[in-house]
Motif scaffolding. Structure first.
Motif, PDB file in Angstrom:
ATOM      1  N   ALA A  65       0.824  -1.206   0.000  1.00 11.97           N
ATOM      2  CA  ALA A  65       0.000   0.000   0.000  1.00 11.97           C
ATOM      3  C   ALA A  65       0.863   1.263   0.000  1.00 11.97           C
ATOM      4  O   ALA A  65       0.521   2.252  -0.660  1.00 11.97           O
ATOM      5  N   ARG A  66       1.972   1.226   0.727  1.00 14.44           N
ATOM      6  CA  ARG A  66       2.858   2.398   0.761  1.00 14.44           C
ATOM      7  C   ARG A  66       3.439   2.689  -0.616  1.00 14.44           C
ATOM      8  O   ARG A  66       3.564   3.860  -1.012  1.00 14.44           O
ATOM      9  N   ILE A  67       3.795   1.650  -1.351  1.00 17.73           N
ATOM     10  CA  ILE A  67       4.334   1.854  -2.697  1.00 17.73           C
ATOM     11  C   ILE A  67       3.259   2.423  -3.616  1.00 17.73           C
ATOM     12  O   ILE A  67       3.512   3.361  -4.389  1.00 17.73           O
ATOM     13  N   ILE A  68       2.054   1.858  -3.545  1.00 19.11           N
ATOM     14  CA  ILE A  68       0.958   2.370  -4.380  1.00 19.11           C
ATOM     15  C   ILE A  68       0.652   3.823  -4.024  1.00 19.11           C
ATOM     16  O   ILE A  68       0.419   4.662  -4.908  1.00 19.11           O
ATOM     17  N   ARG A  97      -7.139  -7.345   0.783  1.00 24.94           N
ATOM     18  CA  ARG A  97      -8.423  -6.742   0.438  1.00 24.94           C
ATOM     19  C   ARG A  97      -8.453  -5.266   0.810  1.00 24.94           C
ATOM     20  O   ARG A  97      -9.248  -4.502   0.268  1.00 24.94           O
ATOM     21  N   ASN A  98      -7.585  -4.862   1.728  1.00 25.17           N
ATOM     22  CA  ASN A  98      -7.539  -3.471   2.175  1.00 25.17           C
ATOM     23  C   ASN A  98      -6.551  -2.632   1.377  1.00 25.17           C
ATOM     24  O   ASN A  98      -6.266  -1.490   1.746  1.00 25.17           O
ATOM     25  N   THR A  99      -6.011  -3.194   0.303  1.00 25.68           N
ATOM     26  CA  THR A  99      -5.123  -2.447  -0.585  1.00 25.68           C
ATOM     27  C   THR A  99      -5.825  -2.231  -1.923  1.00 25.68           C
ATOM     28  O   THR A  99      -6.954  -2.679  -2.129  1.00 25.68           O
ATOM     29  N   ALA A 100      -5.132  -1.552  -2.830  1.00 20.35           N
ATOM     30  CA  ALA A 100      -5.693  -1.312  -4.168  1.00 20.35           C
ATOM     31  C   ALA A 100      -5.467  -2.492  -5.107  1.00 20.35           C
ATOM     32  O   ALA A 100      -5.886  -2.436  -6.278  1.00 20.35           O
ATOM     33  N   ILE A 101      -4.818  -3.553  -4.648  1.00 22.45           N
ATOM     34  CA  ILE A 101      -4.616  -4.737  -5.496  1.00 22.45           C
ATOM     35  C   ILE A 101      -5.974  -5.286  -5.927  1.00 22.45           C
ATOM     36  O   ILE A 101      -6.847  -5.551  -5.094  1.00 22.45           O
ATOM     37  N   ASN A 102      -6.160  -5.467  -7.245  1.00 14.89           N
ATOM     38  CA  ASN A 102      -7.433  -6.013  -7.737  1.00 14.89           C
ATOM     39  C   ASN A 102      -7.235  -7.164  -8.716  1.00 14.89           C
ATOM     40  O   ASN A 102      -8.185  -7.622  -9.339  1.00 14.89           O
ATOM     41  N   THR A 133      -1.905  -5.368 -10.363  1.00 16.97           N
ATOM     42  CA  THR A 133      -1.646  -6.800 -10.279  1.00 16.97           C
ATOM     43  C   THR A 133      -0.532  -7.112  -9.291  1.00 16.97           C
ATOM     44  O   THR A 133       0.489  -6.421  -9.255  1.00 16.97           O
ATOM     45  N   LEU A 134      -0.721  -8.165  -8.533  1.00 16.41           N
ATOM     46  CA  LEU A 134       0.316  -8.683  -7.645  1.00 16.41           C
ATOM     47  C   LEU A 134       0.672 -10.099  -8.062  1.00 16.41           C
ATOM     48  O   LEU A 134      -0.186 -10.990  -8.040  1.00 16.41           O
ATOM     49  N   GLU A 135       1.919 -10.319  -8.474  1.00 18.91           N
ATOM     50  CA  GLU A 135       2.398 -11.682  -8.659  1.00 18.91           C
ATOM     51  C   GLU A 135       2.506 -12.334  -7.287  1.00 18.91           C
ATOM     52  O   GLU A 135       2.998 -11.712  -6.336  1.00 18.91           O
ATOM     53  N   ALA A 136       2.078 -13.575  -7.195  1.00 19.27           N
ATOM     54  CA  ALA A 136       2.063 -14.230  -5.888  1.00 19.27           C
ATOM     55  C   ALA A 136       2.411 -15.705  -6.025  1.00 19.27           C
ATOM     56  O   ALA A 136       2.001 -16.366  -6.983  1.00 19.27           O
ATOM     57  N   ASN A 137       3.152 -16.201  -5.050  1.00 23.57           N
ATOM     58  CA  ASN A 137       3.376 -17.630  -4.935  1.00 23.57           C
ATOM     59  C   ASN A 137       2.303 -18.234  -4.044  1.00 23.57           C
ATOM     60  O   ASN A 137       1.894 -17.617  -3.042  1.00 23.57           O
ATOM     61  N   PRO A 138       1.820 -19.432  -4.358  1.00 27.00           N
ATOM     62  CA  PRO A 138       0.729 -20.025  -3.586  1.00 27.00           C
ATOM     63  C   PRO A 138       1.002 -20.119  -2.089  1.00 27.00           C
ATOM     64  O   PRO A 138       0.087 -19.934  -1.277  1.00 27.00           O
TER      65      PRO A 138
END
Length: 410
Positions: free
Chosen positions: A104-107, A140-145, A123-128
């Motif tokens: 969130a700080r970076i965004i 969910r509380n960030t701008a990641i969608n 977009t956030l790349e994520a490992n399972p």
């Protein structure tokens, strides 16, 4: 073992999701094309055997790196002439190692210097293995969608061979958690063409994502990069070499299977349902401008390309001294022509010959058409409405076709 990580839960969950969400989803589509920002997070838990991206397995200086990334955003705020940003992409490395507050700080820093458009794709790349319940809920509380989940395979032995940090159960559970949290804009990655992957296993991997109703699938052939662990194993005889015929057969199976399930192959390695193309990556292929932030990140403004140093310590030291740790390559006219050929032919939209002529002249268009004649005759290319496009057989030899169409200085 928790119920959500069992096979029984998977099948019940899938059946319930179909019953509860059996309605047509609407997607925003591509929208307008404005610049985008890529943020490289250079940390991973461990090194995959095939990976040659820049990262560190030490998180000792994670806070300092985040501060440096935010500072680089400030230093490079003038790079993009158009301040409107349509997409932000956190890649790596493994961006999901960051806490939600750090993301969130970076965004927020980006938002201070750029105009993030409404409904921007973030977009956030994520490992399972990072997508536990607490992490997903906090995001969910960030701008990641949008999530890009690096599944690669649903088979335990394959994941161990790749030296992935997650296991089979985490692969299944991560998708369910993200969907249950309300995220629908999801892409998952799969790899094919490696020695352990039989066609039967490959069909199973694809069918898992189809059954999960994943709207976007990215799939890549295993490649052997210099100085990776896989390169070492093959040279020492500890692993079989990659079989190009196997890779081609499994790519054909990929195209057939996903098209039959309603996916559109809009780029050689990318498939989407209902027009949910990856806006960020599509902008790359359409030659749009982008700003890359973080060590090893690349930027492009139409006439030049630049890239940051691939060294965390040097990157942070330079940024902290208000110096940009980058190299710049000015693109010649031939470079720009050949990049246009390469990027556009990867997509279903193809190479627009009218646009090519408008930008580079009739002689360039005529030369490309002449060089395309053998591939048109062999039906590896088609020419429709002044656009050159790869056919399905042509996609199997895309690199060769593109290289033959490149204009080399006489």
């Amino acid at each position: 073992m928790r119920a959500e990580e069992s096979d029984e839960y998977f099948w019940i969950h899938r059946r319930e999701r179909r019953n509860n969400t059996n309605k047509k989803r609407s997607w925003s589509g591509l929208g307008i094309f404005v610049p985008m920002i890529y943020v490289h997070i250079p940390f991973c838990k461990q090194a995959c055997h095939y990976c040659d991206f820049h990262f560190s397995t030490s998180l000792q200086y994670k806070s300092e790196m985040i501060n440096a990334i935010r500072r680089e955003i400030e230093l490079r705020a003038a790079y993009l002439e158009d301040k409107k940003v349509e997409s932000i992409y956190f890649g790596g490395g493994t961006p999901s190692l960051l806490e939600a507050e750090e993301i969130a700080r970076i965004i927020d820093t980006i938002a201070m210097h750029f105009d993030i458009v409404n409904q921007a794709e973030i977009t956030l790349e994520a490992n399972p293995d990072d997508l536990n319940a607490a992490k997903v809920n906090s995001l969910r509380n960030t701008a990641i969608n949008r999530f890009s989940i690096g599944i690669q395979s649903f088979f335990e032995e394959d994941l161990k061979w790749m030296n992935r940090a997650h296991n089979q159960q985490e692969a299944l559970a991560s998708i369910m958690r993200v969907q249950d949290a309300g995220f629908e804009n999801i892409t998952c990655d799969l790899i094919y063409g490696y020695p352990l992957l039989t066609d039967e296993k490959w069909r199973h991997n694809m069918q898992q994502l189809i059954d999960f109703e994943i709207p976007h699938i990215s799939s890549y052939s295993m490649t052997v990069e210099n100085k990776t662990a896989l390169d070492h194993f093959i040279k020492k005889g500890l692993s079989p070499a990659i079989d190009s015929d196997q890779a081609a057969d499994q790519m054909s199976l990929l195209i057939h299977t996903l098209k039959a399930s309603g996916y559109e192959q809009y780029e050689i390695s990318n498939f989407a349902k209902n027009g949910l193309y990856a806006r960020h990556n599509t902008n790359y292929w359409k030659g749009k401008h982008y700003l890359g932030i973080g060590p090893s990140a690349h930027s492009f403004n139409g006439t030049s390309r630049s890239w940051n140093v691939s060294n965390n310590a040097k990157y942070m030291t330079s940024i902290n001294s208000n110096q940009l740790p980058l190299e710049i390559e000015e693109l010649s006219t031939l470079d720009q022509i050949n990049e246009s050929i390469m990027t556009s032919l990867r997509t279903m939209w193809g190479l627009d010959l009218i646009a090519l002529e408008s930008k580079f002249g009739q002689s360039v268009k005529n030369r490309v058409l002449k060089d395309a004649e053998p591939f048109l005759g062999e039906k590896n290319l088609v020419l429709e409405e002044n656009k050159l496009r790869l056919t399905d057989p042509g996609k199997l030899m895309a690199d060769h076709i593109m290289s033959e169409l490149f204009i080399i200085e006489d």
